[in-house]
Scaffold this motif. Structure first.
Motif, PDB file in Angstrom:
ATOM      1  N   ILE A 248      31.242  17.873   4.873  1.00 53.04           N
ATOM      2  CA  ILE A 248      31.136  17.001   3.741  1.00 53.04           C
ATOM      3  C   ILE A 248      29.782  16.808   3.457  1.00 53.04           C
ATOM      4  N   ASN A 249      29.726  16.031   2.520  1.00 59.66           N
ATOM      5  CA  ASN A 249      27.929  15.790   1.937  1.00 59.66           C
ATOM      6  C   ASN A 249      28.033  14.584   1.197  1.00 59.66           C
ATOM      7  N   VAL A 250      27.425  13.733   2.434  1.00 56.13           N
ATOM      8  CA  VAL A 250      27.592  11.695   1.834  1.00 56.13           C
ATOM      9  C   VAL A 250      26.339  11.768   1.507  1.00 56.13           C
TER      10      VAL A 250
ATOM     11  N   ALA B  74      18.788  18.990  -4.557  1.00 53.90           N
ATOM     12  CA  ALA B  74      19.424  19.983  -3.727  1.00 53.90           C
ATOM     13  C   ALA B  74      19.583  18.677  -3.214  1.00 53.90           C
ATOM     14  N   GLY B  75      20.300  19.042  -1.551  1.00 53.35           N
ATOM     15  CA  GLY B  75      20.945  19.093  -0.753  1.00 53.35           C
ATOM     16  C   GLY B  75      22.928  18.434  -0.956  1.00 53.35           C
ATOM     17  N   GLU B  76      23.478  19.152  -2.140  1.00 42.55           N
ATOM     18  CA  GLU B  76      24.056  19.092  -2.447  1.00 42.55           C
ATOM     19  C   GLU B  76      24.678  18.622  -4.531  1.00 42.55           C
ATOM     20  N   ARG B  77      25.719  18.995  -4.764  1.00 42.11           N
ATOM     21  CA  ARG B  77      25.896  19.615  -6.049  1.00 42.11           C
ATOM     22  C   ARG B  77      25.131  18.019  -7.089  1.00 42.11           C
ATOM     23  N   ALA B  78      24.801  19.542  -8.243  1.00 39.68           N
ATOM     24  CA  ALA B  78      23.508  18.262  -8.978  1.00 39.68           C
ATOM     25  C   ALA B  78      24.668  17.771 -10.137  1.00 39.68           C
TER      26      ALA B  78
ATOM     27  N   ALA C  33      32.244  23.924  -3.673  1.00 37.53           N
ATOM     28  CA  ALA C  33      33.086  23.746  -3.102  1.00 37.53           C
ATOM     29  C   ALA C  33      32.330  23.975  -1.585  1.00 37.53           C
ATOM     30  N   ARG C  34      32.318  23.618  -0.451  1.00 39.70           N
ATOM     31  CA  ARG C  34      32.597  24.435   0.795  1.00 39.70           C
ATOM     32  C   ARG C  34      33.527  24.512   0.796  1.00 39.70           C
ATOM     33  N   THR C  35      33.562  25.835   2.074  1.00 39.61           N
ATOM     34  CA  THR C  35      34.532  26.520   2.105  1.00 39.61           C
ATOM     35  C   THR C  35      35.439  25.651   3.425  1.00 39.61           C
TER      36      THR C  35
ATOM     37  N   HIS D  89      23.382  13.947   3.160  1.00 38.88           N
ATOM     38  CA  HIS D  89      23.154  14.545   4.580  1.00 38.88           C
ATOM     39  C   HIS D  89      24.608  15.425   4.857  1.00 38.88           C
ATOM     40  N   ARG D  90      24.757  16.076   6.063  1.00 34.74           N
ATOM     41  CA  ARG D  90      25.458  17.321   5.288  1.00 34.74           C
ATOM     42  C   ARG D  90      26.040  16.607   7.000  1.00 34.74           C
ATOM     43  N   LEU D  91      27.474  16.144   6.853  1.00 39.42           N
ATOM     44  CA  LEU D  91      28.575  15.833   8.261  1.00 39.42           C
ATOM     45  C   LEU D  91      29.513  16.708   8.489  1.00 39.42           C
TER      46      LEU D  91
ATOM     47  N   GLY E 279      29.149  29.733   3.418  1.00 37.95           N
ATOM     48  CA  GLY E 279      30.296  28.216   3.396  1.00 37.95           C
ATOM     49  C   GLY E 279      30.543  27.621   2.272  1.00 37.95           C
ATOM     50  N   ASP E 280      30.072  28.353   0.854  1.00 39.68           N
ATOM     51  CA  ASP E 280      30.146  27.629  -0.377  1.00 39.68           C
ATOM     52  C   ASP E 280      31.198  28.418  -0.624  1.00 39.68           C
ATOM     53  N   ALA E 281      31.306  27.773  -1.482  1.00 40.35           N
ATOM     54  CA  ALA E 281      32.486  28.950  -2.706  1.00 40.35           C
ATOM     55  C   ALA E 281      31.759  28.072  -4.107  1.00 40.35           C
TER      56      ALA E 281
ATOM     57  N   TYR F 247      15.119  20.618 -12.365  1.00 45.49           N
ATOM     58  CA  TYR F 247      15.881  21.626 -12.192  1.00 45.49           C
ATOM     59  C   TYR F 247      16.678  21.673  -9.943  1.00 45.49           C
ATOM     60  N   ASP F 248      17.873  21.524 -10.267  1.00 40.89           N
ATOM     61  CA  ASP F 248      19.067  22.354  -9.827  1.00 40.89           C
ATOM     62  C   ASP F 248      19.091  23.582  -8.383  1.00 40.89           C
ATOM     63  N   HIS F 249      18.429  23.053  -7.096  1.00 40.10           N
ATOM     64  CA  HIS F 249      18.724  24.611  -6.778  1.00 40.10           C
ATOM     65  C   HIS F 249      19.290  24.530  -5.314  1.00 40.10           C
ATOM     66  N   TRP F 250      19.600  25.175  -4.282  1.00 37.80           N
ATOM     67  CA  TRP F 250      20.637  25.645  -3.800  1.00 37.80           C
ATOM     68  C   TRP F 250      20.225  26.254  -2.582  1.00 37.80           C
ATOM     69  N   TRP F 251      20.325  25.791  -1.429  1.00 32.57           N
ATOM     70  CA  TRP F 251      20.184  26.213   0.475  1.00 32.57           C
ATOM     71  C   TRP F 251      20.659  25.126   0.924  1.00 32.57           C
ATOM     72  N   GLN F 252      20.432  25.690   2.263  1.00 31.45           N
ATOM     73  CA  GLN F 252      20.572  24.806   3.459  1.00 31.45           C
ATOM     74  C   GLN F 252      19.883  24.510   4.517  1.00 31.45           C
ATOM     75  N   THR F 253      20.067  23.929   5.771  1.00 30.97           N
ATOM     76  CA  THR F 253      19.928  24.351   6.756  1.00 30.97           C
ATOM     77  C   THR F 253      19.638  25.522   7.079  1.00 30.97           C
ATOM     78  N   GLU F 254      20.274  26.099   7.197  1.00 33.49           N
ATOM     79  CA  GLU F 254      20.175  27.581   7.818  1.00 33.49           C
ATOM     80  C   GLU F 254      18.999  28.869   7.043  1.00 33.49           C
TER      81      GLU F 254
HETATM   82  P1  AMP Z   1      22.367  21.292   4.144  1.00 36.53           P
HETATM   83  O1  AMP Z   1      22.158  22.278   5.562  1.00 36.53           O
HETATM   84  O2  AMP Z   1      22.446  20.166   4.641  1.00 36.53           O
HETATM   85  O3  AMP Z   1      20.700  21.578   3.480  1.00 36.53           O
HETATM   86  O4  AMP Z   1      23.747  21.582   2.943  1.00 36.53           O
HETATM   87  C1  AMP Z   1      23.985  22.841   2.916  1.00 36.53           C
HETATM   88  C2  AMP Z   1      25.068  22.321   1.837  1.00 36.53           C
HETATM   89  O5  AMP Z   1      24.709  21.225   0.946  1.00 36.53           O
HETATM   90  C3  AMP Z   1      25.053  23.645   1.443  1.00 36.53           C
HETATM   91  O6  AMP Z   1      25.922  24.895   1.747  1.00 36.53           O
HETATM   92  C4  AMP Z   1      25.859  23.068   0.192  1.00 36.53           C
HETATM   93  O7  AMP Z   1      27.348  22.751   0.516  1.00 36.53           O
HETATM   94  C5  AMP Z   1      25.370  21.852  -0.413  1.00 36.53           C
HETATM   95  N1  AMP Z   1      24.441  22.210  -0.813  1.00 36.53           N
HETATM   96  C6  AMP Z   1      22.978  21.883  -0.759  1.00 36.53           C
HETATM   97  N2  AMP Z   1      22.118  21.734  -2.570  1.00 36.53           N
HETATM   98  C7  AMP Z   1      23.324  22.390  -3.625  1.00 36.53           C
HETATM   99  C8  AMP Z   1      23.277  22.333  -4.589  1.00 36.53           C
HETATM  100  N3  AMP Z   1      22.050  21.776  -5.404  1.00 36.53           N
HETATM  101  N4  AMP Z   1      24.383  22.159  -5.233  1.00 36.53           N
HETATM  102  C9  AMP Z   1      26.200  22.527  -4.704  1.00 36.53           C
HETATM  103  N5  AMP Z   1      25.438  22.109  -3.430  1.00 36.53           N
HETATM  104  C10 AMP Z   1      24.452  22.041  -2.897  1.00 36.53           C
END
Ligand code: AMP
Ligand code: COA
Length: 630
Positions: A498-500, A364-368, A492-494, A503-505, A477-479, A385-392
């Motif tokens: 950006i994700n470096v 997680a953390g960015e697009r796999a 992508a983000r809307t 790391h979210r910047l 904030g994601d599309a 396993y890819d999984h998607w989440w955010q700091t929020e």
């Molecule tokens: P952060 O708050 O630093 O965890 O960053 C969250 C953002 O990272 C998300 O809103 C996405 O844009 C991106 N992100 C996190 N996990 C994934 C994932 N598994 N696939 C694609 N983007 C992701």
């Protein structure tokens, strides 16, 4: 019960679902209900319960007779040391530290900033705060003094707990001068600091203001856990938004405990006693949730790893740690695997270690990207396993419910929504989109326990950022899209985030820094594709009329400015001076078009573009930076 049944079970009775999950937590007073509607689209969970995070993460395991189990393994290939702390030891250490903080006046509700590298003391500092009901805010070590100062002014901490230094390969990060600089810059002045002196660098302490970690604990009364309300903030974690001012994401105590504990079995498929490893940093949300809190709340052994995926000492580090500490589930960012793959494309290091203990790898953390997933699958033979989440959200929005049911993996998708999340794809006007069509990803309110109830001192910003665009929904904030099987795809983000390297910047934040350069009249920062880090920031600056200094000098100053103001973690190294920026006739900079040119993707010339010829100039500048070559 399979995933579908569990998900539908939640949907038909969310209250019952979460009250049952709450049974796994020790409460000083049980909550009378799960969801508390505050009106105006604001919600809280378990608000009238009383509990303590540290009790649930530490003491209760000792009381249950598991004090001898290892709670934390500190594995530091950078210092060449290995250190294990049992739950009993952890309780004693945390109770003493909490007692020392209390003796200096830290109490329930006070904020404490923690600025520490990957040492167990960072977790102990977090737990000591939660023991007292103090609200911690951990700041990542790769941020510069200015970013720390911004957080000091927003959180207004009573104290700051820091280490004397961090260790990056080949470089000591001098934390104390950064800390001193930040306190100097900040308007708010904390009452005192506590410095954990590392043997690699002993910092100079100022008498009466900086207290030595060990010395200040001498002879204090250890502190017991202070019961706090379910809606008492456990912590604030700042994250990047569209501007330079970071957003203070709040985590409430009750929902945090319940959701994280639920996730350990149902998502990560570990049982109490198993070793779980998230190779991230305590400064990020992954570190909060899955290095510190969730594994400890669930009674697992967690690993604090001070190293990098490669170079400490080699691309076999991950496999060594997994094998040596019997890791069941492993969590990292795709960029880390891209780094390992670059050094060890055939996965030869994997063969040197017995990783049969490992059940699955979570990304997680960015697009796999599919290449990375396929490579990892091939060399490890494990499910990825890819999984998607955010700091929020603090925990998975969409992922593989491996502890409930291992659904088929679809490469390119982080799989399915977790119970608690009603994920929908919306068009610009907020109408749900059919399966397979791209739109904004939103979650129907209320968000589940463990997610942000609001932003610290910024409810208006909370509404504006997340609630106002699609009434009744949380805007991620994601599309992306959802396919006909209910699998989610994140594209992508809307916004300008950006994700470096995971790391979210904020590109907006970098633009604010560049705009402050005396010779810069106007600027734009975009995120371009990078093979290793996923994205890299790239800056374009237009100079003030009459400035005719050498461009490479100005570029160097811009790069240094971003490093000094935001920090090395911004990885801002690509920058060019250009005459003009491409804009619409109404003056909006065409950043998305610039990204497409940089990445050699096809694009439609925006109908509203003011002067298309500028795009050719941008292309030349991009080519000089090694981009737009396709
Ligand atoms: P952060 O708050 O630093 O965890 O960053 C969250 C953002 O990272 C998300 O809103 C996405 O844009 C991106 N992100 C996190 N996990 C994934 C994932 N598994 N696939 C694609 N983007 C992701
Ligand atoms: N303290 C101080 N500086 C730090 C730091 C920290 N905690 N973390 C990173 N930095 C510095 C690095 O030293 C580097 O500085 P440099 O410009 O002087 O070389 C800069 O910030 C950029 O760091 P990073 O983006 O991490 O790049 P890298 O080249 O050092 O390493 C990877 C590349 C892929 C190995 C690395 O990014 C990595 O391990 N990524 C995994 C990310 C991750 O776990 N993310 C958590 C979200 S789940």
């Amino acid at each position: 019960m399979g995933y579908q049944e569990v998900y539908e079970g939640w949907k038909s009775d969310p209250e019952g679902f979460w009250m049952q999950a709450a049974e796994t937590i020790d409460w000083d007073r049980k909550p009378s209900k799960a969801l508390f509607e505050k009106g105006n689209d604001l919600y809280e969970w378990f608000a009238d319960g009383l509990t303590n995070t540290c009790w649930n993460a530490v003491d209760r395991h000792v009381e249950a007779g598991r004090g001898g189990q290892v709670a934390i393994i500190h594995d530091s290939p950078i210092t060449g040391t290995l250190h294990k702390i049992t739950y009993s030891e952890l309780r004693n250490r945390v109770a003493r530290l909490a007692g020392a903080l209390r003796a200096k006046g830290v109490d329930k509700g006070d904020r404490v900033i923690i600025y520490m590298p990957m040492v167990p003391e960072a977790l102990e500092a977090m737990l000591a705060c939660s023991r007292l009901g103090a609200i911690h805010s951990v700041v990542f070590g790769g941020f510069a003094a200015n970013e720390l100062a911004v957080r000091i002014d927003d959180a207004k901490p009573k104290a700051i707990i820091a280490a004397s230094c961090g260790l990056e390969p080949g470089r000591v990060v001098h934390y104390k001068p950064l800390l001193d600089g930040a306190i100097e810059l900040a308007t708010h002045k904390p009452d005192f600091t506590v410095i954990f002196q590392r043997e690699q660098e002993v910092a100079k302490l100022n008498d009466g203001y900086d207290f030595d970690w060990h010395g200040f604990q001498y002879g204090v009364e250890p502190a017991d856990c202070v019961p706090v309300e379910g809606n008492h903030p456990a912590y604030i974690l700042y994250t990047s938004g569209t501007t330079g001012a970071p957003k203070g994401v709040i985590r409430h105590t009750g929902g945090h405990l319940v959701a994280l504990n639920w996730s350990m079995k149902n998502i990560y498929n570990v049982d109490p006693g198993d070793t779980f490893w998230a190779a991230s940093d305590v400064g990020w949300v992954v570190g909060h949730s899955y290095i510190c809190y969730a594994p400890l709340i669930h009674g697992n052994t967690t690993i604090v790893f001070e190293g990098k995926p490669v170079g400490t000492p080699d691309a076999g580090t991950f496999w060594r740690v997994i094998s040596e500490h019997n890791v069941r589930s492993f969590f990292t960012a795709p960029t880390a695997f891209r780094a390992v793959k670059r050094d060890d494309p055939k996965g030869e290091y994997v063969g040197k270690y017995d990783i049969s203990c490992l059940r699955a790898i979570y990304l997680a953390g960015e697009r796999a990207d599919p290449d990375t997933i396929e490579w990892a699958q091939k060399v490890t033979g494990k499910p990825i396993y890819d999984h998607w989440w955010q700091t929020e959200t603090g925990w998975t929005i969409a992922g593989m419910p491996a502890g409930i049911e291992a659904l088929p993996v679809k490469i390119g998708s982080p799989s399915v929504p977790m119970p608690g999340y009603d994920v929908q794809i919306l068009d610009e006007a907020g109408h749900p989109m059919p399966a397979g069509e791209l739109g904004a990803i939103a979650v129907k309110l209320p968000l589940p326990p463990g997610t942000l109830p609001t932003l610290w001192n910024a409810e208006d910003r909370f509404r504006k950022s997340y609630l106002s665009h699609f009434p009744g929904y949380y805007e991620t904030g994601d599309a992306g899209m959802i396919d006909e099987d209910g699998y989610l795809y994140i594209m992508a983000r809307t916004d300008d985030v950006i994700n470096v390297a995971g790391h979210r910047l904020s590109t907006g934040g970098m633009e604010e820094v560049l705009a402050a350069h005396p010779d810069v009249a106007e600027c734009a920062v975009i995120g371009v594709t990078d093979q290793l880090k996923g994205q890299l920031p790239m800056g374009f600056v237009c100079l003030t009329t009459g400035v005719n200094r050498p461009h490479d000098e100005i570029v160097k100053e811009c790069v240094k400015l971003v490093r000094d103001k935001i920090g090395p973690v911004a990885a801002f190294k690509l920058c060019a001076v250009v005459d003009r920026l491409p804009k619409t006739r109404s003056g909006k900079i065409l950043r998305a078009t610039m990204v497409k040119i940089a990445d050699s993707e096809e694009f439609k010339l925006p109908a509203t573009i003011d002067d298309p010829a500028i795009l050719d100039e941008i292309k030349v500048a991009l080519q000089e930076l090694g981009y737009a070559k396709g």
